[in-house]
Motif scaffolding. Structure first.
Motif, PDB file in Angstrom:
ATOM      1  N   ALA A 153      -2.653  -0.536  11.827  1.00  0.00           N
ATOM      2  CA  ALA A 153      -3.922   0.134  11.515  1.00  0.00           C
ATOM      3  C   ALA A 153      -3.872   1.640  11.769  1.00  0.00           C
ATOM      4  O   ALA A 153      -4.366   2.435  10.964  1.00  0.00           O
ATOM      5  N   GLN A 154      -3.295   2.053  12.885  1.00  0.00           N
ATOM      6  CA  GLN A 154      -3.323   3.465  13.259  1.00  0.00           C
ATOM      7  C   GLN A 154      -2.327   4.314  12.466  1.00  0.00           C
ATOM      8  O   GLN A 154      -2.422   5.551  12.490  1.00  0.00           O
ATOM      9  N   VAL A 155      -1.382   3.684  11.792  1.00  0.00           N
ATOM     10  CA  VAL A 155      -0.337   4.431  11.079  1.00  0.00           C
ATOM     11  C   VAL A 155      -0.356   4.120   9.586  1.00  0.00           C
ATOM     12  O   VAL A 155       0.611   4.358   8.882  1.00  0.00           O
ATOM     13  N   VAL A 156      -1.465   3.609   9.096  1.00  0.00           N
ATOM     14  CA  VAL A 156      -1.518   3.171   7.708  1.00  0.00           C
ATOM     15  C   VAL A 156      -1.272   4.324   6.737  1.00  0.00           C
ATOM     16  O   VAL A 156      -0.615   4.141   5.701  1.00  0.00           O
ATOM     17  N   ASP A 157      -1.747   5.524   7.050  1.00  0.00           N
ATOM     18  CA  ASP A 157      -1.529   6.648   6.145  1.00  0.00           C
ATOM     19  C   ASP A 157      -0.050   6.988   6.028  1.00  0.00           C
ATOM     20  O   ASP A 157       0.441   7.299   4.932  1.00  0.00           O
ATOM     21  N   SER A 158       0.660   6.937   7.143  1.00  0.00           N
ATOM     22  CA  SER A 158       2.105   7.189   7.106  1.00  0.00           C
ATOM     23  C   SER A 158       2.823   6.133   6.286  1.00  0.00           C
ATOM     24  O   SER A 158       3.757   6.437   5.528  1.00  0.00           O
ATOM     25  N   ILE A 159       2.395   4.881   6.408  1.00  0.00           N
ATOM     26  CA  ILE A 159       3.014   3.798   5.643  1.00  0.00           C
ATOM     27  C   ILE A 159       2.747   3.978   4.156  1.00  0.00           C
ATOM     28  O   ILE A 159       3.642   3.809   3.323  1.00  0.00           O
ATOM     29  N   LEU A 160       1.527   4.330   3.804  1.00  0.00           N
ATOM     30  CA  LEU A 160       1.200   4.533   2.388  1.00  0.00           C
ATOM     31  C   LEU A 160       2.046   5.645   1.787  1.00  0.00           C
ATOM     32  O   LEU A 160       2.475   5.559   0.629  1.00  0.00           O
ATOM     33  N   ASN A 173      -6.777   5.261  -7.113  1.00  0.00           N
ATOM     34  CA  ASN A 173      -7.579   4.982  -5.926  1.00  0.00           C
ATOM     35  C   ASN A 173      -7.754   3.491  -5.679  1.00  0.00           C
ATOM     36  O   ASN A 173      -7.788   3.043  -4.532  1.00  0.00           O
ATOM     37  N   SER A 174      -7.877   2.700  -6.743  1.00  0.00           N
ATOM     38  CA  SER A 174      -8.080   1.264  -6.590  1.00  0.00           C
ATOM     39  C   SER A 174      -6.874   0.607  -5.929  1.00  0.00           C
ATOM     40  O   SER A 174      -7.019  -0.185  -4.988  1.00  0.00           O
ATOM     41  N   LEU A 175      -5.686   0.927  -6.420  1.00  0.00           N
ATOM     42  CA  LEU A 175      -4.470   0.341  -5.851  1.00  0.00           C
ATOM     43  C   LEU A 175      -4.299   0.761  -4.396  1.00  0.00           C
ATOM     44  O   LEU A 175      -4.015  -0.072  -3.521  1.00  0.00           O
ATOM     45  N   ILE A 176      -4.475   2.041  -4.118  1.00  0.00           N
ATOM     46  CA  ILE A 176      -4.293   2.529  -2.757  1.00  0.00           C
ATOM     47  C   ILE A 176      -5.337   1.940  -1.820  1.00  0.00           C
ATOM     48  O   ILE A 176      -5.036   1.554  -0.680  1.00  0.00           O
ATOM     49  N   SER A 177      -6.567   1.829  -2.276  1.00  0.00           N
ATOM     50  CA  SER A 177      -7.627   1.249  -1.443  1.00  0.00           C
ATOM     51  C   SER A 177      -7.316  -0.205  -1.092  1.00  0.00           C
ATOM     52  O   SER A 177      -7.493  -0.638   0.058  1.00  0.00           O
ATOM     53  N   THR A 178      -6.837  -0.949  -2.089  1.00  0.00           N
ATOM     54  CA  THR A 178      -6.505  -2.361  -1.857  1.00  0.00           C
ATOM     55  C   THR A 178      -5.427  -2.502  -0.793  1.00  0.00           C
ATOM     56  O   THR A 178      -5.563  -3.289   0.154  1.00  0.00           O
ATOM     57  N   TRP A 179      -4.354  -1.738  -0.951  1.00  0.00           N
ATOM     58  CA  TRP A 179      -3.242  -1.901  -0.018  1.00  0.00           C
ATOM     59  C   TRP A 179      -3.485  -1.206   1.312  1.00  0.00           C
ATOM     60  O   TRP A 179      -2.942  -1.616   2.339  1.00  0.00           O
ATOM     61  N   ARG A 180      -4.327  -0.187   1.342  1.00  0.00           N
ATOM     62  CA  ARG A 180      -4.714   0.402   2.628  1.00  0.00           C
ATOM     63  C   ARG A 180      -5.379  -0.665   3.502  1.00  0.00           C
ATOM     64  O   ARG A 180      -5.068  -0.801   4.692  1.00  0.00           O
ATOM     65  N   LYS A 181      -6.294  -1.412   2.913  1.00  0.00           N
ATOM     66  CA  LYS A 181      -6.991  -2.446   3.670  1.00  0.00           C
ATOM     67  C   LYS A 181      -6.024  -3.527   4.134  1.00  0.00           C
ATOM     68  O   LYS A 181      -6.040  -3.938   5.300  1.00  0.00           O
ATOM     69  N   ARG A 182      -5.163  -3.985   3.231  1.00  0.00           N
ATOM     70  CA  ARG A 182      -4.249  -5.075   3.585  1.00  0.00           C
ATOM     71  C   ARG A 182      -3.242  -4.644   4.646  1.00  0.00           C
ATOM     72  O   ARG A 182      -2.959  -5.400   5.594  1.00  0.00           O
ATOM     73  N   ILE A 183      -2.706  -3.448   4.502  1.00  0.00           N
ATOM     74  CA  ILE A 183      -1.728  -2.975   5.482  1.00  0.00           C
ATOM     75  C   ILE A 183      -2.390  -2.735   6.828  1.00  0.00           C
ATOM     76  O   ILE A 183      -1.817  -3.031   7.887  1.00  0.00           O
TER      77      ILE A 183
END
Length: 275
Positions: A153-160, A173-183
């Motif tokens: 959760a705390q490093v999700v931006d780095s992972i994306l 935005n749709s794809l990134i939003s979906t995987w931001r939540k899942r990751i």
């Protein structure tokens, strides 16, 4: 999804793998293996397109990830064990030989099988993958340590930023939003899976034994495994290897530019299917 998906489990190699299927039962099987941090759902858009073309398409979760059984030990998530899982999965379901597609971690698995068990494989396509050891291991080790302690959760931006290219991050935005939540929802066990990825051994020297067609696809904006790591080195090592570069795509080209990937896959399949 708007198309029919069947969800099942398989007990293989001492674990339980969750998987989804789409397409006609009589279609030539295509087995899809996902990236670290993602899961079998990454393949659903591609599955819909290939199923419409008459293929039986299967995507599964690696042990310790997605809906598959958790691993009891960190050592159980070594890429070599994931490779044994994949071989047992194909054999148990009677899909040999099948077309295989893998993004990143999924590609690590299929390159090993292509070299060691070509009897299981009709064609092999790897996307944003590598046949070498992790060249950025020192850079990733602090991330692995954080994941092991705290989850994603705390490093999700780095992972994306690792998993997607600039164009996707800015425009989808749709794809990134979906995987931001899942990751963000990934717990500390993802650290064990990440450890298995960054400590893997190289297999590039084994690829001269690969007798099946191998397509290595690179995302033009892949910062994790840039060209030539993600394509040229693999294709050069395989007797029947070739490369393709996908524009406006990063490390997860399979979901960033699915519409561009599918025609390349159909062309690859035709090399073995005689169509």
């Amino acid at each position: 999804m708007a198309f029919d998906l069947a969800h099942e489990t398989a007990q293989v190699n001492g674990t339980t793998l969750a998987y989804s299927m789409a397409g006609p039962a009589e279609g030539k099987p295509v087995v899809c293996s996902h990236s670290l941090f993602l899961d079998r759902r990454m393949w659903y858009p591609l599955m819909e397109l290939l199923a419409a073309r008459g293929y039986l398409v299967i995507s599964y979760d690696h042990r310790g990830q997605g809906d598959s059984a958790p691993a009891e030990r960190r050592e159980d998530l070594d890429v070599e064990i994931l490779t044994a899982d994949a071989a047992a999965f194909i054999e148990a379901r009677g899909w040999r030989p099948c077309h295989v597609i893998g993004n990143s971690l999924g590609g690590f698995v299929w390159l090993r099988l292509a070299a060691r068990r070509p009897d299981l494989i009709r064609t092999c396509t790897v996307i944003g993958s590598s046949a070498e050891e992790e060249y950025r291991r020192a850079d990733y080790e602090p991330l692995v340590a954080h994941l092991t302690e705290h989850g994603a959760a705390q490093v999700v931006d780095s992972i994306l930023e690792i998993m997607f290219g600039r164009w996707t991050l800015m425009n989808n935005n749709s794809l990134i939003s979906t995987w931001r939540k899942r990751i963000s929802e990934l717990g500390p066990s993802i650290g064990d899976a990440a450890y298995g990825v960054v400590t893997r051994k190289r297999v590039v020297e084994e690829l001269h034994r690969c007798t099946v067609p191998v397509l290595a696809i690179a995302g033009e904006e892949d910062s994790a495994y840039p060209i030539p790591i993600s394509s040229d080195n693999i294709a050069d090592a395989c007797p029947r290897g070739r490369t393709v570069t996908i524009p406006k795509a990063g490390h997860s080209a399979a979901i960033e530019q699915t519409d561009l990937i599918v025609p390349r896959l159909v062309e690859q399949f035709a090399m073995a299917d005689g169509s």
